[in-house]
Design an enzyme around this catalytic site. Sequence first.
Site: not given
Ligand code: CAA
Length: 293
Positions: A120, A141, A153, A191
């Site tokens: 990252s 990424h 990315e 990031n």
């Molecule tokens: N694997 C597979 N599917 C998943 C999952 C997982 N781990 N987690 C959630 N899902 C699916 C759910 O089954 C659901 O599917 P459907 O829409 O088909 O029903 C969908 O994703 C949405 O999940 P939820 O309804 O349970 O919850 P939500 O609407 O709150 O979404 C989330 C959850 C997708 C995590 C959303 O909150 C989100 O996008 N959050 C932001 C995440 C983010 O910013 N990630 C980047 C982090 S930074 C990074 O990773 C890089 C780094 O280097 C630090």
Amino acid sequence: MEIKKIAVLGAGQMGNGIAHVCAQAGYEVKMRDIEQKFLDKGLAAITKNLERGLKKGRITQEEIDAILGRIEPVLDLGDSVKDADLVIEAIPEIVKLKLETWGEVDKTAPEHAILASNTSSISITQMAAVTNRPEKFIGMHFFNPVPVMGLVEIIKGQATSDETVKVIEDVSAKIGKETVLVNEAPGFAVNRLLVPALNEAVFVIQEGIATVEDMDKAIKLGLNWPMGPLTLMDFVGLDTALYISDYFVDEFKDSKYRAPALLRKMVRAGWLGRKSGRGFYDYSGDEPKPIRF
Ligand code: CAA
């Protein structure tokens, strides 16, 4: 060049997600970790995440079995990469560990294999330089949760060839991800923005400007983020955010990237977010409970 076999190094949160989407796209995957318990945990997470689709009728049990059948858990590093066309590394963000691992992989992986790091923030050029194929080294990424997030990315190191970029763009498309291509710089593009933004939310808490739940509510409803910044900090891991902040200060020599003292104190206390059961929220009950600071 056609990619058929992919080795994924690391079965943790990112590694198992990457193995999941690669196997789902039809690739033969070897998922490697250093202990059987990490492989078991990674496979259990993949199974659980695939089963989310089963309940919604989007995937059949036969399809799940076929996907899982394409993932071979492996403990030996050499075994995992010896016939790979592409190696994707998702091991802990420790420079020394990454450099040692890439040195080993370079000795065993076939000459044609492309080497990709899911780092990252760490320099792609620095990792490429410990191999004899820097033109085949690239950053790939992914974002957490990997099966859900739409982006890869792609990071071009100093020596990465255009041909390598093209292969990785094609693999990313095959696993259903959009891509952006960025030149190497600390934190790349995403990031570079995300970590200072999350840190700023922690400064707001540290300075007593808002409570944890209000800060999250403000950004969720005011900016339409899917998660508030403190929930996202817990999701990413406080240790990861602190590591990236310190890396930015080292690399840019600019104090604007400094981590809040509160973040450092929480990491020292072992409050790392969801994975440790406590961060800006307490995850021990049915619902996350905001911490009062
Ligand atoms: N694997 C597979 N599917 C998943 C999952 C997982 N781990 N987690 C959630 N899902 C699916 C759910 O089954 C659901 O599917 P459907 O829409 O088909 O029903 C969908 O994703 C949405 O999940 P939820 O309804 O349970 O919850 P939500 O609407 O709150 O979404 C989330 C959850 C997708 C995590 C959303 O909150 C989100 O996008 N959050 C932001 C995440 C983010 O910013 N990630 C980047 C982090 S930074 C990074 O990773 C890089 C780094 O280097 C630090």
